[in-house]
Design a protein around this motif. Structure first.
Motif: not given
Length: 259
Positions: A251-259
């Motif tokens: 979840l952390t990595d997904r948020r980073r990629r989408s930001s």
């Protein structure tokens, strides 16, 4: 390189200190020695060591060397936090530094990741492991990964101030070796990455921790019967915790990629 390297060593390990000093002065990297704790000199287990839990889950106590190593890493984290640097590299004294060590550390910091910990304990086994996923490429041959198993080795890691504090908080009571604590992100709460390959290599010289940790000693009698029940329960808890850790990382990595 503006971030200091904190080298854990024992006073008697003068040949190791000289080898590290020669390398880091040649690389023009700031460093300081941290006086470690000689586990063999401890008269009794330190406050915070939970021997009963260790024996319940693992069937044997930590060795004196493992306890000394754990306390030494705590001392290095405390020394790092006593200084103003936002990041620091903590390592043991039996390592070899590649020529691009400083560059890759600066590269990681420049990415803007809100990380707590980047482990630099790459081995052939870790490199081959399928229990990891790629996060980002760095300059040259390096990349950051998430590790989903419990890779051993704590000879080098990059840590932030927040990460150092979380590790200290999580280690006030302990029953595991320090390298196991580094992998137990569900216990410490650290946001941890793994750097592959590692620019800081373990020399594999004679360990000052000792080899007792690898000896297979299991309790007998009533203690053995309790251990045979408690060990599978602990392994089940560990597996569920690793799944929760992997979910949090994803979840952390997904948020980073989408930001």
């Amino acid at each position: 390189m503006q971030h200091k390297i904190y080298v854990i060593t024992l006073p008697r390990a003068e040949h190791r200190q000289q080898a590290v000093r020669t390398q880091l002065e040649a690389l023009d990297v700031p460093f300081t020695f941290v006086e470690g704790v000689d586990g063999a000199a401890l008269e009794r287990p330190p406050a915070g060591y939970r021997g009963r839990l260790r024996r319940l889950f693992y069937g044997k106590d930590l060795t004196a060397g493992e306890i000394g190593c754990f306390l030494s890493h705590r001392a290095a984290l405390e020394q790092f936090l006593a200084e103003p640097e936002p990041y620091g590299v903590i390592c043991e004294d039996d390592v070899t530094f590649c020529g691009d060590t400083a560059a890759v550390v600066e590269d990681i910091v420049s990415q803007g990741l809100d990380f707590d910990l980047v482990r630099m304990t790459a081995s052939d086994k870790i490199a081959r492991s399928r229990k990891k996923w790629h996060v980002m490429d760095l300059s040259g041959r390096y990349a950051l990964y998430r590790m989903l198993d419990l890779p051993c080795g704590g000879w080098a890691y990059l840590v932030s101030r927040q990460g150092a504090q979380r590790l200290l908080d999580a280690s006030r009571s302990f029953w595991m070796p320090f390298d196991t604590l580094l992998a137990m992100a569900w216990h410490s709460g650290v946001d941890a990455y793994h750097l592959l390959p590692s620019p800081i290599l373990h020399e594999g010289t004679e360990t000052l921790i000792g080899t007792g940790r690898f000896e297979c000693r299991r309790p007998s009698g009533l203690a053995g019967a309790v251990y045979r029940l408690s060990r599978p329960c602990y392994k089940g808890y560990e597996a569920l915790s690793r799944l929760a850790m992997a979910t949090r990382y994803a979840l952390t990595d997904r948020r980073r990629r989408s930001s």
